[in-house]
Motif scaffolding. Structure first.
Motif, PDB file in Angstrom:
ATOM      1  N   VAL A  27      40.829  38.973  38.369  1.00 35.10           N
ATOM      2  CA  VAL A  27      41.127  39.910  37.285  1.00 35.10           C
ATOM      3  C   VAL A  27      39.826  40.300  36.559  1.00 35.10           C
ATOM      4  O   VAL A  27      39.590  41.469  36.261  1.00 35.10           O
TER       5      VAL A  27
ATOM      6  N   ARG B  42      37.589  42.686  38.503  1.00 37.67           N
ATOM      7  CA  ARG B  42      37.981  44.099  38.402  1.00 37.67           C
ATOM      8  C   ARG B  42      37.402  44.742  37.150  1.00 37.67           C
ATOM      9  O   ARG B  42      37.291  45.958  37.054  1.00 37.67           O
TER      10      ARG B  42
ATOM     11  N   HIS C 225      42.819  43.442  27.918  1.00 35.92           N
ATOM     12  CA  HIS C 225      42.830  43.953  29.287  1.00 35.92           C
ATOM     13  C   HIS C 225      43.113  42.827  30.274  1.00 35.92           C
ATOM     14  O   HIS C 225      43.902  42.955  31.210  1.00 35.92           O
TER      15      HIS C 225
ATOM     16  N   GLY D 103      46.313  42.363  32.585  1.00 38.27           N
ATOM     17  CA  GLY D 103      46.048  42.308  34.023  1.00 38.27           C
ATOM     18  C   GLY D 103      46.662  41.069  34.649  1.00 38.27           C
ATOM     19  O   GLY D 103      47.096  41.083  35.792  1.00 38.27           O
TER      20      GLY D 103
END
Ligand code: DAH
Length: 342
Positions: free
Chosen positions: A121, A124, A240, A244
């Motif tokens: 995660v 990314r 985020h 995620g």
């Protein structure tokens, strides 16, 4: 008796000569050289031989036995080594997969899996992965994290020291790291900004073991240093990440806190269900904050030019939240009935 021995020798050698494969050879061996074979029987007959003939007959009997044994070995290697199966058994293709399905395939431990998922995660979002040693020194576990000499976090009762911290003669004491924040320091010492890494790994604290504590557990540390990084970047990165990993409904919360190496500092909570049958609730996951300028300076990074945030949280807590595991001890008991469910 001598005649019987001659007969044994002749028939033995003849039959051996016609043993065409490993199975026939083995049959021959049992019939002649086996524990109740013909050679043994002939030797057993010696006791009935008149005393004056015994030495001669005995010598001949041994000679026959040796001859047959040697002939057997010769024949065996002629038929392809000494492995009975080698000559006539089924062909085995050693490159074929074995019978794995019979014993069951292993799988990654749940902690390994969660660690990899977390790294993914963050990857990314542009974070690389860094690592540091579990056997650390004072410098990286405390001093460069702005934790001074008399700070209570250094108490021997709260740390696994390898060297006696009271004995100053050996230099700074070594210890099992108590936090992955050590890796922040190691990265800042060796890399120039911008820096954007996460560092997953084991940490050690002499805590009493219970449903939520263990003397060894895992943390994942994050560090982002660049020009103009702010608290807003920290919060949006954490949000985020939470979305995620836990899905679009995940909520996070920062509460003001204190850590020596960040200023300001915050506690990082996430709203998750610890068990599937329970409503989500706020779980404290770890700490975060803006990297203290004093820490940057100790790592020779100019705080006038660079700023950054850091965070660190417990992987077990997260795994327990994600998979509804009620007791941290289940993660380390290695009970297959538990591990197979995950
Ligand atoms: N190292 C802290 C602990 O183990 C957690 C932590 C707090 C890490 C704040 C950080 C941070 O990087 O900024 O309790």
């Amino acid at each position: 008796m001598l005649e019987a021995l001659a007969q044994l020798e002749t028939s033995g050698l003849a039959e051996l000569g016609s043993a065409a494969d490993a199975a026939a050879l083995e049959q021959w061996r049992i019939a002649y050289l086996g524990a109740s074979g013909k050679v043994k029987a002939a030797l057993g007959g010696l006791k009935d031989v008149p005393k004056d003939q015994k030495p001669a007959v005995g010598a001949r009997a041994n000679e026959v036995r040796t001859k047959l044994e040697e002939a057997f070995k010769v024949r065996q290697s002629a038929l392809g080594g000494n492995g009975a199966a080698a000559a006539s058994g089924p062909m085995i293709d050693v490159t074929e997969p074995g019978l794995l399905h019979a014993t069951g395939l292993g799988r990654e431990h749940i902690i390994t899996r969660v660690r990899n998922e977390l790294v993914e995660v963050f990857a990314r979002m542009g974070f690389g992965v860094a690592q540091g040693p579990e056997l650390e020194d004072d410098d990286h576990n405390f001093i460069k994290l702005n934790i001074p000499a008399e700070h209570p976090a250094r108490e021997p009762i709260d740390n696994f020291y390898i060297d006696d911290p009271a004995d100053k003669s050996q230099g700074p004491p070594r210890m099992l790291r108590s936090q992955t924040s050590t890796v922040q320091i190691r990265v800042m010492e060796t890399q120039k900004p911008p820096i954007k890494i996460v560092a997953p790994g084991r940490v050690y604290r002499p805590d009493e073991v219970d449903a939520t504590h263990s003397f060894m557990f895992h943390q994942i540390e994050g560090l982002y240093i660049d020009r103009g990084v702010s608290m807003a970047d920290l919060k949006s990165t954490l949000l985020h990440f939470a979305r995620g990993y836990f899905g679009p409904d995940a909520e996070i919360r920062l509460r003001p806190s204190y850590f020596p190496f960040t200023e300001p500092s915050a506690e990082f909570d996430m709203k998750i269900a610890l068990r599937p049958d329970q409503p989500p609730r706020w779980i404290e996951l770890g700490g975060c904050g803006m990297v203290d300028p004093a820490v940057l300076e100790m790592c020779k990074i100019d705080p006038e030019e660079w700023s950054g945030f850091a965070f660190g949280f417990g992987i077990e807590r997260l795994a327990m939240g994600k998979y509804g595991i009620p007791d941290i001890r289940m993660l380390f008991a290695n009970d297959l009935r538990f591990l197979r469910q995950l």
